[in-house]
Enzyme design. Sequence first.
Site, PDB file in Angstrom:
ATOM      1  N   LYS A 127      66.715  90.649  59.897  1.00 13.86           N
ATOM      2  CA  LYS A 127      65.893  90.268  61.064  1.00 13.86           C
ATOM      3  C   LYS A 127      65.472  88.812  60.918  1.00 13.86           C
ATOM      4  O   LYS A 127      64.862  88.436  59.910  1.00 13.86           O
ATOM      5  CB  LYS A 127      64.623  91.116  61.120  1.00 13.86           C
ATOM      6  CG  LYS A 127      64.789  92.514  61.617  1.00 13.86           C
ATOM      7  CD  LYS A 127      63.470  93.270  61.549  1.00 13.86           C
ATOM      8  CE  LYS A 127      62.421  92.688  62.473  1.00 13.86           C
ATOM      9  NZ  LYS A 127      61.183  93.523  62.483  1.00 13.86           N
TER      10      LYS A 127
HETATM   11  O1  G3P Z   1      59.349  95.134  64.123  1.00 16.85           O
HETATM   12  C1  G3P Z   1      58.512  94.144  64.688  1.00 16.85           C
HETATM   13  C2  G3P Z   1      57.142  94.696  64.818  1.00 16.85           C
HETATM   14  O2  G3P Z   1      56.706  95.166  63.553  1.00 16.85           O
HETATM   15  C3  G3P Z   1      56.091  93.737  65.332  1.00 16.85           C
HETATM   16  O3  G3P Z   1      55.060  94.587  65.770  1.00 16.85           O
HETATM   17  O4  G3P Z   1      52.776  95.399  66.174  1.00 16.85           O
HETATM   18  O5  G3P Z   1      53.195  93.521  64.519  1.00 16.85           O
HETATM   19  O6  G3P Z   1      53.465  93.120  66.975  1.00 16.85           O
HETATM   20  P1  G3P Z   1      53.543  94.133  65.848  1.00 16.85           P
END
Ligand code: G3P
Length: 225
Positions: free
Chosen positions: A91
């Site tokens: 990623k």
């Molecule tokens: O996989 C990406 C994700 O973990 C981002 O999520 O909730 O940190 O915005 P968040």
Amino acid sequence: MLRLFLDSADIDEIRTVYSLITLDGVTTNPSILAESRNKYGSPVLALKVISRFVSDHGGTLHVQPVGTSYQAILEDAHFLLDELGGNTWIKIPVTEDGLAAISTLSREGVHVTAASVFTFSQGMLAYKAGAECVSVYCNRAQDNGIDYTSVISSIKNAFPEKMLLAASFKNTAQAEIASYSGADSLTLKAKVLFSDLKTDLMKKTVDSFKMSWLDAYKKDRIKPE
Ligand code: G3P
């Protein structure tokens, strides 16, 4: 059919969710990997355990390098691939350095998920650089006044054959809208994924059925005592 991933770096949580539903894999990021540090000590050990489990269940693991410069991303990516195996998806946030790393790693045959995508052009550039998957961060977009539904639909309209993994959700409604907008894959944290199962509405609904039975038969089971 919609592909569903779990956004987690906690092997116990991953095992539990896999025991309940079919998943297409697991996504992680440095923040959630850091959160589970007390369980394993070594982040690489954690990822190795998760990678083996996910692979054994026919899924894919998406892991983000910590480095942010071109060279650092490549070094982290190559280390992760050496440790976790070539089936690991890397990623990479779509920054200038990230795009260059996406281009280099894609040419090496590495599976790349372009991460932290907030605009159509980031998604377009990432696919054109060789990323097999683009991940739009929905809640983070919304928190910054960006309409993630139009980002998803415009990217998917231009690249219908490519994988679009919608991520970053604070509730299931966001995930529903992301799917409706065209995302063919979703990744959610466990606490969001199962949140609709324990709402006040569910408790009220289920209790109402039991109360009807109690009123009629003075017990809360069909099965005879
Ligand atoms: O996989 C990406 C994700 O973990 C981002 O999520 O909730 O940190 O915005 P968040």
